[in-house]
Scaffold this active site. Structure first.
Site, PDB file in Angstrom:
ATOM      1  N   ASP A 101       0.864  -1.191   0.000  1.00 17.80           N
ATOM      2  CA  ASP A 101       0.000   0.000   0.000  1.00 17.80           C
ATOM      3  C   ASP A 101       0.900   1.240   0.000  1.00 17.80           C
ATOM      4  O   ASP A 101       1.768   1.388   0.859  1.00 17.80           O
ATOM      5  CB  ASP A 101      -0.893  -0.016   1.250  1.00 17.80           C
ATOM      6  CG  ASP A 101      -1.942   1.088   1.213  1.00 17.80           C
ATOM      7  OD1 ASP A 101      -3.130   0.779   1.359  1.00 17.80           O
ATOM      8  OD2 ASP A 101      -1.570   2.267   1.041  1.00 17.80           O
ATOM      9  N   ASP A 112      -3.820   2.401  -5.256  1.00 19.94           N
ATOM     10  CA  ASP A 112      -2.471   2.378  -4.664  1.00 19.94           C
ATOM     11  C   ASP A 112      -2.163   1.117  -3.875  1.00 19.94           C
ATOM     12  O   ASP A 112      -1.229   1.108  -3.087  1.00 19.94           O
ATOM     13  CB  ASP A 112      -2.265   3.632  -3.796  1.00 19.94           C
ATOM     14  CG  ASP A 112      -2.795   3.465  -2.387  1.00 19.94           C
ATOM     15  OD1 ASP A 112      -3.821   2.777  -2.219  1.00 19.94           O
ATOM     16  OD2 ASP A 112      -2.170   4.003  -1.461  1.00 19.94           O
ATOM     17  N   GLU A 113      -2.937   0.059  -4.067  1.00 16.06           N
ATOM     18  CA  GLU A 113      -2.617  -1.145  -3.293  1.00 16.06           C
ATOM     19  C   GLU A 113      -2.855  -2.421  -4.086  1.00 16.06           C
ATOM     20  O   GLU A 113      -3.700  -2.465  -4.980  1.00 16.06           O
ATOM     21  CB  GLU A 113      -3.415  -1.188  -1.982  1.00 16.06           C
ATOM     22  CG  GLU A 113      -4.887  -1.236  -2.184  1.00 16.06           C
ATOM     23  CD  GLU A 113      -5.679  -1.306  -0.887  1.00 16.06           C
ATOM     24  OE1 GLU A 113      -5.434  -2.209  -0.083  1.00 16.06           O
ATOM     25  OE2 GLU A 113      -6.554  -0.458  -0.724  1.00 16.06           O
TER      26      GLU A 113
HETATM   27  P1  TTP Z   1      -5.211   5.157   0.999  1.00 13.66           P
HETATM   28  O1  TTP Z   1      -4.202   4.106   0.714  1.00 13.66           O
HETATM   29  O2  TTP Z   1      -6.335   4.831   1.923  1.00 13.66           O
HETATM   30  O3  TTP Z   1      -4.497   6.425   1.650  1.00 13.66           O
HETATM   31  P2  TTP Z   1      -3.092   7.053   1.315  1.00 13.66           P
HETATM   32  O4  TTP Z   1      -2.302   6.219   0.366  1.00 13.66           O
HETATM   33  O5  TTP Z   1      -3.282   8.460   0.893  1.00 13.66           O
HETATM   34  O6  TTP Z   1      -2.391   7.085   2.731  1.00 13.66           O
HETATM   35  P3  TTP Z   1      -1.813   5.848   3.567  1.00 13.66           P
HETATM   36  O7  TTP Z   1      -0.349   6.153   3.729  1.00 13.66           O
HETATM   37  O8  TTP Z   1      -2.547   5.881   4.853  1.00 13.66           O
HETATM   38  O9  TTP Z   1      -2.044   4.618   2.774  1.00 13.66           O
HETATM   39  O10 TTP Z   1      -5.832   5.698  -0.328  1.00 13.66           O
HETATM   40  C1  TTP Z   1      -5.093   5.788  -1.539  1.00 13.66           C
HETATM   41  C2  TTP Z   1      -5.498   7.017  -2.312  1.00 13.66           C
HETATM   42  O11 TTP Z   1      -6.889   7.009  -2.578  1.00 13.66           O
HETATM   43  C3  TTP Z   1      -5.236   8.308  -1.576  1.00 13.66           C
HETATM   44  O12 TTP Z   1      -3.922   8.783  -1.772  1.00 13.66           O
HETATM   45  C4  TTP Z   1      -6.283   9.226  -2.139  1.00 13.66           C
HETATM   46  C5  TTP Z   1      -7.424   8.315  -2.518  1.00 13.66           C
HETATM   47  N1  TTP Z   1      -8.482   8.428  -1.502  1.00 13.66           N
HETATM   48  C6  TTP Z   1      -9.524   9.347  -1.717  1.00 13.66           C
HETATM   49  O13 TTP Z   1      -9.566  10.013  -2.750  1.00 13.66           O
HETATM   50  N2  TTP Z   1     -10.487   9.471  -0.754  1.00 13.66           N
HETATM   51  C7  TTP Z   1     -10.482   8.754   0.415  1.00 13.66           C
HETATM   52  O14 TTP Z   1     -11.366   8.928   1.280  1.00 13.66           O
HETATM   53  C8  TTP Z   1      -9.409   7.823   0.627  1.00 13.66           C
HETATM   54  C9  TTP Z   1      -9.347   7.009   1.898  1.00 13.66           C
HETATM   55  C10 TTP Z   1      -8.445   7.691  -0.357  1.00 13.66           C
HETATM   56 MG    MG Z   2      -2.132   4.132   0.640  1.00 10.17          MG
END
Ligand code: TTP
Ligand code: MG
Length: 366
Positions: free
Chosen positions: A8, A115-116
């Protein structure tokens, strides 16, 4: 032994923005906030009342900013943050590049969001130490090629791998060996289990269950009484069990394939119905042939003149690829409806599911 990695990316959208503009490094960066229907950010952030935060840098998180929070609130918490609009085409391109890197290192890869991804690496590494090294190598490549950090979880199944990737963030690496799985899960709050949202959390809380360990030792029947089938799955997960496979996109897409036809005039003529079933079976057969699938389950769907829908299914003892087998099964299922009695039929459908693939190289069903 099964070895699953969950990767992730860290604060993905904002990390990409920082990479594109290194002056932002170390600063609170908030991405998001366009008005409904607008892709473009409004100039003054405090007026972006209806916009929400997509994500923000870890520096901004220290001020309490988080995803899904209204931009106006983020602005109040951290007025000095750099507010940026969402540049989706850019993040999608980076995501594709990342997935291509990951794909090179996996037996199978399942992308779950932008992103995962889950990687099944069971044939690539054979013990937990080499799995850790393998994950380090992947993290290094992503940093070198894309200038981004990610967090990785390694575990004997998907659920634990996902929980583990979230355990240390950003730039984390958490290995949960099979024999430590229960101990790892026990103290975690139940909401750490993917899919457990506020509603399930509340239901469990009312049952006196707050930690995964309590969930694991709870009588499964009690869980089923409150949560239905999901209760059984949760109980297994809490006990470290998750048999679900890492599935490639094409595997997920093709869980089944069907074709249906609506008659110009409702009918109960057995001949017309059988001809229709044969034709649909041929269409389904041609479609699965093109994609190289074989089938195990055949179903038919019938919609009567009063719009009541009935389905019947038959699962064969083994996988089949012949049209004759498909037609035979579909006709047998149809016989019940086309015996000439009862209501007229308006629509007929034929479906195959439980699909397999013949891997030409290995001559086996995968
Ligand atoms: P996530 O992997 O949940 O968050 P992140 O990568 O920004 O942070 P983390 O380090 O905690 O993993 O989500 C991936 C992407 O999806 C994030 O960069 C932006 C998008 N996203 C949204 O647009 N709205 C949301 O509510 C969430 C949770 C994510
Ligand atoms: Mg993330």
């Amino acid at each position: 032994m099964k070895l699953i990695l969950h990767v992730d990316m860290d604060s993905f959208f904002s990390a990409v923005e920082v990479r594109e503009n290194p002056k932002l490094r170390g600063l609170p960066v908030v991405v998001g906030g366009h008005k409904a229907g607008e892709e473009k950010a409004v100039e003054e952030p405090d007026k972006r009342i209806r916009g929400v935060v997509s994500t923000c840098s870890y520096e901004a998180r220290e001020y309490g900013v988080h995803s899904a929070m209204p931009i106006s609130q983020a602005y109040k918490l951290c007025p000095d943050a750099k507010f940026l609009p969402v540049n989706m085409p850019l993040y999608k391109r980076v995501s594709r590049e990342l997935m291509a890197i990951l794909r090179e290192h996996a037996d199978k890869i399942e992308q779950v969001s932008i992103d995962e991804a889950f990687l099944d690496v069971s044939t690539k590494v054979h013990d937990w130490n080499s799995a850790r090294e393998y994950a380090r190598m992947i993290k290094r490549q992503i940093l070198e090629k894309e200038g981004l950090t990610c967090s990785v979880g390694i575990a004997p199944n998907k659920t634990i791998a996902k929980i583990a990737s979230d355990f240390v963030k950003p730039d984390g690496l958490t290995v949960v060996e099979e024999e430590n799985a229960r101990a790892f899960l026990t103290p975690l709050p139940v909401k750490k289990i993917p899919g457990v949202g506020p509603k399930t959390e509340e239901t469990l809380k009312r049952m006196g269950i707050e930690q995964v360990g309590q969930l694991a030792s709870c009588d499964v029947q009690k869980l089923v009484a409150k949560l239905g089938k999901y209760g059984t799955r949760l109980h297994l997960i809490a006990n470290g069990i998750d048999e679900s496979e890492v599935e490639e996109e094409w595997e997920r897409k093709r869980k089944s394939l069907s074709r249906e036809r609506t008659f110009a005039e409702d009918t109960k003529d057995a001949q017309v119905l059988n001809d229709c079933v044969d034709g649909l079976a041929e269409d389904v057969y041609n479609a699965i042939q093109r994609e190289g699938f074989i089938f195990k389950t055949v179903s038919i769907k019938v919609k009567f003149e009063d719009f009541v829908v009935c389905t019947r299914a038959k699962t064969l003892k083994s996988f089949h690829s012949e049209l004759s087998m498909l037609k035979k099964a579909a006709r047998e299922l149809m016989a019940e409806f086309s015996a000439g009695k009862g209501k007229k039929i308006r629509l007929v459908g034929v479906r195959v599911s439980n699909l397999g693939v013949v891997d030409e190289k290995q001559r086996r069903i995968v």
